[in-house]
Structures are given as structure tokens and as C-alpha cells.
Design a protein around this motif. Structure first.
Motif, PDB file in Angstrom:
ATOM      1  N   SER A  41      -4.464   7.165  -1.283  1.00 35.35           N
ATOM      2  CA  SER A  41      -4.025   5.837  -0.855  1.00 35.35           C
ATOM      3  C   SER A  41      -4.307   4.833  -1.959  1.00 35.35           C
ATOM      4  O   SER A  41      -5.411   4.797  -2.517  1.00 35.35           O
ATOM      5  CB  SER A  41      -4.750   5.428   0.431  1.00 35.35           C
ATOM      6  OG  SER A  41      -4.337   4.147   0.861  1.00 35.35           O
ATOM      7  N   GLN A 100       0.841  -1.189   0.000  1.00 39.44           N
ATOM      8  CA  GLN A 100       0.000   0.000   0.000  1.00 39.44           C
ATOM      9  C   GLN A 100       0.879   1.242   0.000  1.00 39.44           C
ATOM     10  O   GLN A 100       1.874   1.317   0.718  1.00 39.44           O
ATOM     11  CB  GLN A 100      -0.911   0.015   1.224  1.00 39.44           C
ATOM     12  CG  GLN A 100      -1.815   1.237   1.328  1.00 39.44           C
ATOM     13  CD  GLN A 100      -2.837   1.087   2.422  1.00 39.44           C
ATOM     14  OE1 GLN A 100      -3.742   0.262   2.340  1.00 39.44           O
ATOM     15  NE2 GLN A 100      -2.689   1.879   3.476  1.00 39.44           N
ATOM     16  N   ASP A 158       0.711   5.493   0.454  1.00 39.67           N
ATOM     17  CA  ASP A 158      -0.089   6.614   0.930  1.00 39.67           C
ATOM     18  C   ASP A 158       0.683   7.904   0.696  1.00 39.67           C
ATOM     19  O   ASP A 158       1.815   8.064   1.172  1.00 39.67           O
ATOM     20  CB  ASP A 158      -0.409   6.455   2.418  1.00 39.67           C
ATOM     21  CG  ASP A 158      -1.315   5.275   2.689  1.00 39.67           C
ATOM     22  OD1 ASP A 158      -2.535   5.438   2.565  1.00 39.67           O
ATOM     23  OD2 ASP A 158      -0.793   4.186   3.009  1.00 39.67           O
TER      24      ASP A 158
END
Length: 694
Positions: A404, A392, A394
């Protein structure tokens, strides 16, 4: 025309992400102290508090998180008699906790999981780093002890790439970490010969701590054959290894025996709701189980790298006496979770890369026996395995914009061994095509206290192992996971110091809808039979009517969910259900409360919860009645020398409404009897408790 978004992301993103994680670039790790104080928009407090949302593995101010995450503080979990977390979860818009008995519940989020017959499914849950969901997706929440929970964070819909298979969402229970030494005991007496006693203690030394809790619950219950006894023990400890690392150990043990009144038909529900179903009453059916969970985590924060690695093991032994047989179960599971992150700070923006994994292995043994002569009817073993790998990114700019992007790879498989061969060998294996789930979230704070957010995500939920079998017990190789897209946008914020709000609109599109086609009193087969759509509007508001910090004070809060969860393409055995509402869901639900504090140490609250009518079957031929429940509670606290004292008392279901607290969806009739759709809820009931702490 329905929107059907498609996103194709290559495995190259995973490779690039891992290279960034281990790159030697200079980086600064974000600490939770970097977060901005925000209002506790769900709690009873008037003051501004340091609240961070950690559901996406990095701390977010609630006004900056690019998703919908609901936050339940400890004071809301422990409102009322606090027997289980169920009452608190029902205060969240979009969530419906069907509560049949202390050991029979079904939680749904935005209509997902509403068609599971008796248990919570298609929703992932964790207690700390320990999964509460089994290898085939079933989750048990009712035996959690609220006094051992610091707070709860709830991700709605398939909005997380971090936790894998959870089409409905993910619920994160954070265990209590003490901030000081204390010893405490609370005793509660309530209607239906209910008693609950909770003892807890904590030792805090620098950055190390130990917290222990023991609780016992005894209740006769409102209905016949409804007695329950539950014992809980919990230990949560953290050992500091220095300024930047620690080891935490979490243990939870539950012993529970609960008799089962089961659901009843409409006539019994309306005329004699205290009665148990006759077949369960005659055999004195019950569930008796022991459950132990143990997890350990190593957490490290360095100048360039932040990591957390945990291992966990779980044991569950259970017996369930049912009208049709005696079920004996043994479950053994273990696994590991890891999370690694780097945060790069530049002049006006910040970039965070998170990566991790979850590996899960489970062995499930079950046998059934004849109630008359104890002869064996079946003997089975199955292995459940899955791996999650996620990454992930961000991106934040000037504390105003947050973006995100997440990706999750999941591989799930089941292996079944039939050890009772008198009717042939039904053994087999079921492997699913690996699933790649994506998530894209956006948040923009266009004023200091007002934000707009949106997200689009893809998720899935595998069928339970029982749903992968044909009625005769052989493997159905064609069964596939349910899949779904979630699209959502909304706004939230604070207006001055007196008003807080959150408004969100969402649509979830489900394909390969799993249908539990019942073939007997305790038998059904799963088939992929259609599609459903879950549009809805959630509204939350809270207002302080008096000046902050002054007494007396009055706080008003309200939320509602307007929804239309329905089948869009569903034909089963020649019957077209397209356009019908999903059973076990309502078009409108609402919750409101008024909290009056005459002075600082006393609260008087009036709460009202409304639930609209719900179809009880796919055909929508019958609906449960809409209902509204009113509760009134009072709480007083004082400190006498060094002794902390708290008194609570209250009345639930003040107007003695007859309502169905749980629906057994798609219940069928056998032998000419009426279908048993309804679990009657408790009539008017009372409680009082005293807590003493030092």
C-alpha cells in the motif's frame, strides 16, 4: 544514531492517480463479500466470523492488511456498565485513556498527545463520516453512546494518508446498522447514585433501514462537585436507491451538564481523594453544553466506479464556570468528504486506486466574563479551515502479498478576530506551509494463517489556535506543526483454532515538539522546543483452553505494551530535559482477562489492568504510583418466547486500589500551594443491569 528517513514524492502521483480513477478501463468493484472469514481475535466469540477492516477505505482481511489496525467489536464496547467507550479503549495495547471525570478525558496513542493538559489532541476521530475532531485538532470521545456503535477501528501512529492531521493516529467509530427489526431497553444501576437508561429500536426493510436510540445518564460521582447528567439521541438511516446505490443519514445530539471536581495535590489524593479542588468546589464549577452533528452520504457502486460523497454540519454551545472566569463558547462547522475508487482484477493480482478529499470549515466564538460582576473580559472569533486531498494505491498478489502506498496533501490555516478592543486589537492570521504526508505499507502471508507486516509513514499535527498566540494575545508567526516519522514491523496470525497472536515493534520520531509553557492558572503559550522518540513493543495473545463450540469453555487473553517514550533534544527556558520520559506515559502496561462460560448463555469474567508509574512533569521530579485494577463481571442471557433477556452485574476495582485515573501533566503551583497533578480514580464500585428486547 537515529534513523531519519526521507521520501520525496511529486504531485505527479496525484495527477496519474486521478487519471486512473476516471479512465474507461474495464474494472470490477470489490464487494465486502470477497473478504475471507477470520477469527474475532478481540471479541468473546469462539466461532469464525466475517470480520473486515475498512479503515483504509477498502475491505481487508485482518491477516492481509498492511498496517496495524485494532478492532473493537460491539460486545467489548458494551462490557461492564458501558457508561462510555473509555474502558474498552483502555484494553488496546499502546492506548491510554486518562479518565478524570465523565467530561474530562485525554486519550494518547503510543505516547502521542500525552502532554496535552486536559483534552485529547493530535488524534483524529470520526463517527461514520462525521469528524469528531475540531478544526484545531481537539477530540471529544466521552459523550459517545456505546449502544449506538457497531465497532471501532483504530489506526496507531501517523499510519494513514487518508485522514490528514493525526500524528497519534485515527479512531473510526462505525454507527450501528441494524440487520433486523427490534425494540430494546436497558437499565443500569451503579455506585455513586449512577443510573443509565438506553432505549433503541430499528426497522429493516430489504436494503433500507432506520435505527434510533435515546439514552440518559445521571450520576453523583465518587467525588464532591462531581454530578453529571447526559442525554443522547441518535438516528442512523439508510435508504436504498436500487441495487447499487443508497443514501445514509446520521444524526447525533448530546446534552450534558457535568460539574468539575478538577485535579488535586498529592496529599489530598492520598488522604481524602473524594474531595474536589477547593477553588472549583467553592464556585461549584461546571461545564454545560449541547452538541448536534448531522451527516448525509450518497454511496454508489457501479461496474466501473465506486464512490461515496458526504456532507456534514455540527453545532456546539457551551458554558463553563471556572474559578477564574465564566467561558461561553459557540462552534459552527460544516464540510464535505469524498472517496472514489477503482479496482482492477487480473489473473494473479489486484490493483486498487483510491482518491478523495475532505474540506472543513469551522467558526469558533468565545467570550469570558468576570465571575463577580459579569463584566466582559474578552470577546473573540476565529475561523479554522483545512483541506485534505489524498490518493492511495493498493497492490495484492495471489492473496498473499499486499503493498500500500498513500499520499496526503493538507492545507491548514486560522484567522483570529479580537472583538474586545479595550486592551488593543490582537487580531491576526496564521497560515501553515502545506504538508505532504506519505505512507508505505507491506504485508506478506507466508502461511495460510501467519503474516508479516511493516509500514513507514510520515504525519503531522498542527498546534491548537491557543498555542499559536503569545501570552499577550498576539499571533506567533513562528509556531509550526509537530511532525513525525513512524516505522513499524510485526507478525500476526492464528495457530490452529485455539491461539491468536499479534506482535509489533515500532519507533516514532517527533520533531518540532510543541511545548505548552504555562503562564497562569488557565494560560499557556505554545513553543516548538525539541524532539522526542517513541519506541515500543506491543504483544497481544488469546487462547481457547477448551474445544471450540463446547461448554464449559475458558478463554484467556492478554496484551502488553513495553515502551520508552522520551525527549531526545529538549531544552526549555535554560533547562535541558533531554533523556527524560514524556510525562503521562508509562514504560509498561498490561491487560489480561479470563472468561469462563459454564454454558452457552452465561459468561463470568475476571479482568486485570496494570499501569506502570508515570512522570507527572517534564523534569521527571515526581511520578505517579503504579497500580493494578481487578474487575469481575457476570452476564446471563435467555430467550423467553419472543422476548430476549440479558442480565449483567459486576464489581470494579475489586481490591479498592487508590490510583490516579488521569494526570494533569506539568501542573504548576500558585500562591505557595502544591501542584495539583492527580485525578483520583473510582474506589470499589458495583453495577447491575437488565436488558429486554423484542
Amino acid at each position: 544514531m537515529h534513523l531519519k528517513p526521507k521520501i520525496n514524492l511529486s504531485f505527479g502521483i496525484l495527477t496519474i492517480g486521478w487519471l486512473l480513477l476516471v479512465s474507461p478501463l474495464n474494472a470490477k468493484i470489490l464487494n465486502t463479500s470477497d473478504t475471507i472469514p477470520v477469527k474475532d481475535t478481540l471479541g468473546l466469540n469462539q466461532t469464525i466470523e466475517q470480520i473486515t477492516i475498512s479503515a483504509f477505505r477498502i475491505p481487508f482481511n485482518r491477516l492481509n492488511i498492511p498496517a496495524t489496525v485494532d478492532y473493537l467489536p460491539q460486545e467489548l464496547l458494551n462490557e461492564g456498565n458501558a457508561i462510555t467507550p473509555i474502558d474498552a479503549l483502555n484494553k488496546i495495547p499502546g492506548i491510554n485513556m486518562h479518565n478524570g471525570t465523565y467530561n474530562t478525558n485525554r486519550l494518547t496513542i503510543r505516547g502521542i498527545g500525552s502532554r496535552s493538559p486536559y483534552a485529547t489532541n493530535k488524534i483524529k476521530a470520526y463517527f461514520g463520516e462525521i469528524p469528531l475532531s475540531t478544526g484545531d485538532g481537539e477530540t471529544t470521545l466521552e459523550d459517545l453512546e456505546t449502544a449506538g456503535i457497531d465497532h471501532v477501528e483504530i489506526i496507531k501512529g501517523p499510519s494513514s494518508s487518508l485522514y490528514g492531521a493525526g500524528l497519534g493516529g485515527t479512531i473510526l467509530f462505525y454507527p450501528l446498522n441494524p440487520v433486523k427489526n427490534f425494540v430494546s431497553h436497558e437499565s443500569t444501576l451503579a455506585s455513586f447514585n449512577t443510573e443509565k437508561h438506553v432505549s433503541s429500536a430499528a426497522i429493516k426493510r430489504g436494503n433500507s433501514s432506520v435505527f434510533a436510540l435515546y439514552s440518559r445518564l445521571n450520576s453523583d460521582g465518587f467525588r464532591n462537585n462531581n454530578e453529571t447528567q447526559r442525554d443522547n439521541f441518535m438516528l442512523n438511516s439508510k435508504l436504498s436507491l436500487g441495487a447499487n446505490s443508497n443514501i445514509s443519514i446520521l444524526m447525533k445530539v448530546t446534552k450534558m451538564k457535568a460539574f468539575i471536581p478538577s485535579s488535586v495535590d498529592q496529599y489530598t489524593f492520598e488522604k481524602t481523594p473524594w474531595k474536589a479542588a477547593e477553588n472549583w468546589q467553592n464556585i461549584k464549577g461546571y461545564e454545560d453544553y449541547s452538541n448536534a452533528q448531522l451527516g448525509a452520504s450518497l454511496n454508489m457502486i457501479g461496474k466501473r466506479f465506486n464512490s461515496a460523497v458526504s456532507i456534514f454540519v455540527q453545532f456546539r454551545d457551551a458554558d463553563e464556570l471556572r474559578p477564574f472566569n465564566l467561558l461561553n463558547e459557540k462552534t459552527r462547522s460544516f464540510g464535505t468528504r469524498g472517496n472514489f475508487q477503482r479496482i482492477f482484477n487480473f489473473n494473479t493480482y489486484r490493483f486498487n486506486i483510491s482518491g478523495g478529499y475532505e474540506i472543513f470549515r469551522e467558526k469558533y466564538l468565545w467570550e469570558t466574563f468576570n465571575n463577580d460582576n459579569s463584566s466582559m473580559l474578552s470577546d473573540n472569533k476565529e475561523h479554522r479551515s483545512y483541506e485534505n486531498i489524498y490518493i492511495q494505491g493498493d497492490f495484492s498478489r495471489s492473496s498473499k502479498m499486499n503493498v500500500s502506498l498513500g499520499l496526503n496533501y493538507n492545507n491548514t490555516r486560522y484567522t483570529y478576530t479580537d472583538r474586545f478592543l479595550s486592551n488593543g486589537d490582537q487580531s491576526g492570521e496564521h497560515k501553515y506551509t502545506p504538508v505532504l504526508s506519505q505512507r508505505l505499507g507491506f504485508n506478506y502471508k507466508f502461511q495460510s494463517e501467519i503474516a508479516f507486516y511493516s509500514n513507514m509513514s510520515y504525519g503531522f499535527s498542527p498546534p491548537s489556535f491557543e498555542e499559536t498566540l503569545y501570552p499577550e494575545g498576539t499571533i506567533n508567526p513562528d509556531i509550526q506543526p509537530e511532525k513525525g516519522w513512524n516505522i513499524e514491523f510485526g507478525t500476526r496470525g492464528n495457530v490452529g483454532s485455539a491461539f491468536t497472536f499479534n506482535i509489533s515493534y515500532y519507533r516514532i520520531y517527533i520533531s518540532d515538539l510543541l511545548v505548552a509553557r504555562r503562564t497562569g492558572d488557565d494560560a499557556w503559550v505554545g513553543v516548538n522546543a525539541g524532539k522526542s522518540e517513541h519506541p515500543g513493543l506491543e504483544v497481544y495473545m488469546k487462547m481457547l483452553l477448551t474445544r471450540p463450540g463446547s461448554y464449559p469453555s475458558i478463554i484467556l487473553s492478554a496484551n502488553s505494551n513495553i515502551a520508552n517514550y522520551h525527549f531526545t533534544d529538549f531544552t526549555d527556558e535554560g533547562v535541558d530535559y533531554s533523556g527524560n520520559l514524556l510525562p503521562g506515559t508509562s514504560k509498561f502496561s498490561a491487560y489480561g482477562s479470563v472468561i469462563l462460560s459454564p454454558f452457552k448463555k452465561m459468561d463470568i469474567s475476571v479482568k486485570y489492568r496494570h499501569k506502570g508509574e508515570m512522570p507527572v512533569n517534564d523534569l521527571n521530579s515526581e511520578f505517579s504510583n503504579a497500580y493494578g485494577l481487578t474487575d469481575i463481571h457476570a452476564q446471563f442471557s435467555a430467550t423467553i418466547r419472543k422476548l430476549d433477556l440479558r442480565l449483567k452485574a459486576g464489581v470494579n476495582n475489586l481490591f479498592d486500589i487508590n490510583y490516579a485515573s488521569m494526570i494533569a501533566v506539568n501542573a504548576t503551583s500558585f500562591g505557595g500551594s502544591a501542584p495539583r497533578y492527580y485525578y483520583p480514580g473510582n474506589p470499589i464500585n458495583y453495577f447491575a443491569s437488565i436488558s429486554i428486547g423484542l
